[in-house]
Scaffold this motif. Structure first.
Motif, mmCIF file in Angstrom:
data_model
loop_
_atom_site.group_PDB
_atom_site.id
_atom_site.type_symbol
_atom_site.label_atom_id
_atom_site.label_comp_id
_atom_site.label_asym_id
_atom_site.label_seq_id
_atom_site.Cartn_x
_atom_site.Cartn_y
_atom_site.Cartn_z
ATOM 1 N N PHE A 115 69.169 76.892 -63.764
ATOM 2 C CA PHE A 115 70.481 76.968 -64.427
ATOM 3 C C PHE A 115 71.150 75.595 -64.475
ATOM 4 N N GLY A 116 70.318 74.556 -64.698
ATOM 5 C CA GLY A 116 70.835 73.201 -64.827
ATOM 6 C C GLY A 116 71.027 72.461 -63.530
ATOM 7 N N LYS A 117 70.813 73.095 -62.384
ATOM 8 C CA LYS A 117 70.981 72.449 -61.090
ATOM 9 C C LYS A 117 69.615 72.122 -60.498
ATOM 10 N N PHE A 118 69.537 70.926 -59.865
ATOM 11 C CA PHE A 118 68.254 70.510 -59.300
ATOM 12 C C PHE A 118 67.830 71.465 -58.199
ATOM 13 N N GLN A 119 66.573 71.890 -58.290
ATOM 14 C CA GLN A 119 66.034 72.838 -57.331
ATOM 15 C C GLN A 119 64.984 72.202 -56.422
ATOM 16 N N GLU A 120 63.945 71.601 -57.014
ATOM 17 C CA GLU A 120 62.876 71.008 -56.229
ATOM 18 C C GLU A 120 62.003 70.140 -57.133
ATOM 19 N N ILE A 121 61.093 69.423 -56.479
ATOM 20 C CA ILE A 121 60.068 68.629 -57.169
ATOM 21 C C ILE A 121 58.711 69.235 -56.823
ATOM 22 N N VAL A 122 57.953 69.631 -57.838
ATOM 23 C CA VAL A 122 56.663 70.284 -57.622
ATOM 24 C C VAL A 122 55.550 69.252 -57.789
ATOM 25 N N ASN A 123 54.528 69.414 -56.991
ATOM 26 C CA ASN A 123 53.368 68.526 -56.997
ATOM 27 C C ASN A 123 52.315 69.024 -57.981
ATOM 28 N N PRO A 124 51.253 68.244 -58.192
ATOM 29 C CA PRO A 124 50.222 68.673 -59.156
ATOM 30 C C PRO A 124 49.587 69.997 -58.760
ATOM 31 N N GLY A 125 49.237 70.786 -59.784
ATOM 32 C CA GLY A 125 48.626 72.087 -59.580
ATOM 33 C C GLY A 125 49.224 73.142 -60.495
ATOM 34 N N LEU A 126 48.794 74.411 -60.289
ATOM 35 C CA LEU A 126 49.292 75.548 -61.070
ATOM 36 C C LEU A 126 50.516 76.125 -60.376
ATOM 37 N N HIS A 127 51.576 76.309 -61.143
ATOM 38 C CA HIS A 127 52.836 76.819 -60.585
ATOM 39 C C HIS A 127 53.403 77.880 -61.527
ATOM 40 N N TRP A 128 54.344 78.651 -60.949
ATOM 41 C CA TRP A 128 55.056 79.659 -61.756
ATOM 42 C C TRP A 128 56.538 79.558 -61.455
ATOM 43 N N ASN A 129 57.310 79.541 -62.509
ATOM 44 C CA ASN A 129 58.763 79.590 -62.408
ATOM 45 C C ASN A 129 59.287 80.571 -63.442
ATOM 46 N N PRO A 130 60.338 81.253 -63.130
ATOM 47 C CA PRO A 130 60.865 82.247 -64.085
ATOM 48 C C PRO A 130 61.357 81.582 -65.357
ATOM 49 N N PRO A 131 60.796 81.940 -66.506
ATOM 50 C CA PRO A 131 61.262 81.338 -67.766
ATOM 51 C C PRO A 131 62.710 81.699 -68.047
ATOM 52 N N LEU A 132 63.365 80.815 -68.810
ATOM 53 C CA LEU A 132 64.762 80.943 -69.211
ATOM 54 C C LEU A 132 65.728 80.846 -68.040
ATOM 55 N N ILE A 133 65.194 80.760 -66.832
ATOM 56 C CA ILE A 133 66.027 80.562 -65.649
ATOM 57 C C ILE A 133 65.810 79.167 -65.076
ATOM 58 N N ASP A 134 64.537 78.810 -64.926
ATOM 59 C CA ASP A 134 64.177 77.472 -64.436
ATOM 60 C C ASP A 134 63.696 76.623 -65.604
ATOM 61 N N ASP A 135 64.112 75.363 -65.568
ATOM 62 C CA ASP A 135 63.669 74.376 -66.558
ATOM 63 C C ASP A 135 62.868 73.305 -65.818
ATOM 64 N N VAL A 136 61.603 73.179 -66.168
ATOM 65 C CA VAL A 136 60.702 72.239 -65.501
ATOM 66 C C VAL A 136 60.472 71.056 -66.444
ATOM 67 N N ARG A 137 60.804 69.863 -65.945
ATOM 68 C CA ARG A 137 60.621 68.641 -66.727
ATOM 69 C C ARG A 137 59.563 67.780 -66.057
ATOM 70 N N MET A 138 58.532 67.449 -66.837
ATOM 71 C CA MET A 138 57.408 66.669 -66.324
ATOM 72 C C MET A 138 57.724 65.170 -66.427
ATOM 73 N N VAL A 139 57.424 64.446 -65.340
ATOM 74 C CA VAL A 139 57.644 63.005 -65.299
ATOM 75 C C VAL A 139 56.352 62.340 -64.811
ATOM 76 N N ASN A 140 55.859 61.398 -65.584
ATOM 77 C CA ASN A 140 54.662 60.643 -65.194
ATOM 78 C C ASN A 140 55.071 59.544 -64.216
ATOM 79 N N VAL A 141 54.519 59.596 -63.016
ATOM 80 C CA VAL A 141 54.912 58.655 -61.966
ATOM 81 C C VAL A 141 53.869 57.565 -61.725
ATOM 82 N N THR A 142 52.759 57.578 -62.433
ATOM 83 C CA THR A 142 51.715 56.549 -62.260
ATOM 84 C C THR A 142 51.642 55.593 -63.434
#
Length: 413
Positions: A115-142
């Motif tokens: 809902f627009g508030k920072f929740q966590e940072i996920v590491n590489p792999g397969l993940h699940w987050n509830p759509p329309l509730i969580d917004d996951v933004r990918m950032v290339n760090v290498t």
């Protein structure tokens, strides 16, 4: 062959039936008369499926019998109005849950916003987050990102230079990179422009165009990293490269001449330094040798003086013990030292007994020296070519010293 082949009397037969009719008046909807050994009718299976769906939705649809004796009736039940929305809701939930799976690449990190508030940072792999509730933004760090700027700016001595500079950076904190700044690339570009103008504005033009480029890059890198740390942008500067520095096109030729003159000056300085490096060691070696010789001479003189002083002290102590003996010994040693370089012979004899002394070494030495001097004089006066050999022999005989004349007697009273 078709599924329904028209037959006699308007009856329709399928190719696997044994001649029975479908929907005859005597039967209750079954095949009459013949054996049905074939596969089920697809139309019939579709109708059964529709009937099951209708039952799930709240009621069945009545069937009218095909027999002549039966009364047709319409059977029905009460339809469930919540069945269809429930089914649609289940399907929608399944689709919603399926769209919540995502994969994070090895070079990326996922920033989860709920809902627009920072929740966590996920590491590489397969993940699940509830759509329309969580917004996951990918950032290339290498990946190393790069920006390049070419700007004209004013130096400390009020000259205009054109500087082309590139900066390489990498994302260190994905959360800060995503949340703290709206557009990180534009922010970094503006910060680089500010740091570059600040450093160039405090540097003279000659340093920027010649030897101060490396110092310029280091100073800009330090200042830019300070700016980005104050912004909390989550970026680390890797390198700053000064691609080129040049004067404006209108005065470029004049600056080229200045640079050539400066290079000539530096070359002359290097030649002078090389000559000095070749001469100075030689001069230093000579000076060191003279210093060491002087030190050796000083040490020898001091040692000689100390030896004489010690000798005199020793003689003084012995003289105090036996004055007459030491007086005679010192007299004899002194006379021996003085008369050793002369042709005189000192003999201590009494008056009643004379002694003849024949100094053969002195006579031979004097004879050889006189003969050589006479011959040299004859050669100089008359020359060897015009001199009679007999005359030379006569000169040699005349120059020989008499033995009786060379003997001398001296007495000490």
């Amino acid at each position: 062959m078709a599924w329904n082949e028209p037959g006699g009397g308007g009856n329709q037969h399928d190719p696997w039936s044994g001649g029975g009719r479908r929907g005859s008046g005597n039967g209750g909807g079954g095949n009459g008369g013949g054996n049905n050994q074939g596969p089920p009718d697809l139309d019939e299976a579709l109708k059964k499926f529709q009937d099951k769906i209708n039952k799930m939705l709240g009621g069945g649809r009545g069937k009218r019998g095909g027999g002549g004796g039966g009364n047709g009736g319409t059977g029905g039940g009460r339809r469930n109005v919540f069945a269809l929305p429930g089914l649609l809701l289940i399907v929608a939930l399944a689709i919603w849950a399926a769209t919540g799976f995502y994969l994070v690449d090895q070079s990326e990190r996922g920033v989860v916003l709920r809902f627009g508030k920072f929740q966590e940072i996920v590491n590489p792999g397969l993940h699940w987050n509830p759509p329309l509730i969580d917004d996951v933004r990918m950032v290339n760090v290498t990946r190393v990102r790069s920006i390049t700027q070419t700007k004209s700016m004013l130096t400390q001595d009020e000259n205009i230079v054109e500087v082309e500079m590139s900066a390489q950076y990498r994302v260190a904190d994905p959360a800060d990179f995503v949340l703290n700044v709206r557009n990180p690339d534009i922010t970094i570009e503006n910060a680089l422009d500010s740091a570059l103008r600040h450093v160039v504005g405090g540097t003279e033009m000659d340093q920027i165009l010649t030897s101060g480029r490396e110092l310029l890059a280091d100073t800009v890198s330090t200042r830019l990293q300070t700016y980005l740390n104050n912004y909390n942008i989550g970026v680390t500067i890797q390198t700053i490269n000064v691609e080129s520095t040049s004067a404006p096109d209108a005065v470029q030729e004049a600056f080229d001449d200045v640079i050539k003159a400066r290079e000539d000056r530096q070359r002359s300085i290097n030649q002078a330094i090389g000559y000095a490096n070749a001469i100075i060691p030689v001069a230093q070696g000579q000076a060191q040798r003279m210093i060491e010789q002087a030190q050796g001479y000083r040490e020898s003189v001091v040692a000689d003086a100390q030896g004489n002083s010690n000798r005199f002290n020793s003689l003084l102590s012995e003289y105090r013990n036996a004055p007459q003996i030491m007086r005679d010994r010192m007299y004899i040693e002194t006379m021996s030292e003085v008369l050793s370089s002369t042709s005189k012979v000192l003999v201590d004899i009494s008056e009643s007994s004379p002694l003849m002394v024949l100094p053969l070494d002195q006579l031979q030495k004097n004879q050889g020296g006189s003969a050589e001097s006479s011959e040299d004089a004859a050669r100089k006066s008359g020359g060897q070519a015009g001199m009679d050999p007999r005359l030379l022999d006569r000169l040699r005989n005349n120059n020989q010293p008499q033995t009786s004349n060379s003997i001398r007697r001296e007495g000490r009273q």
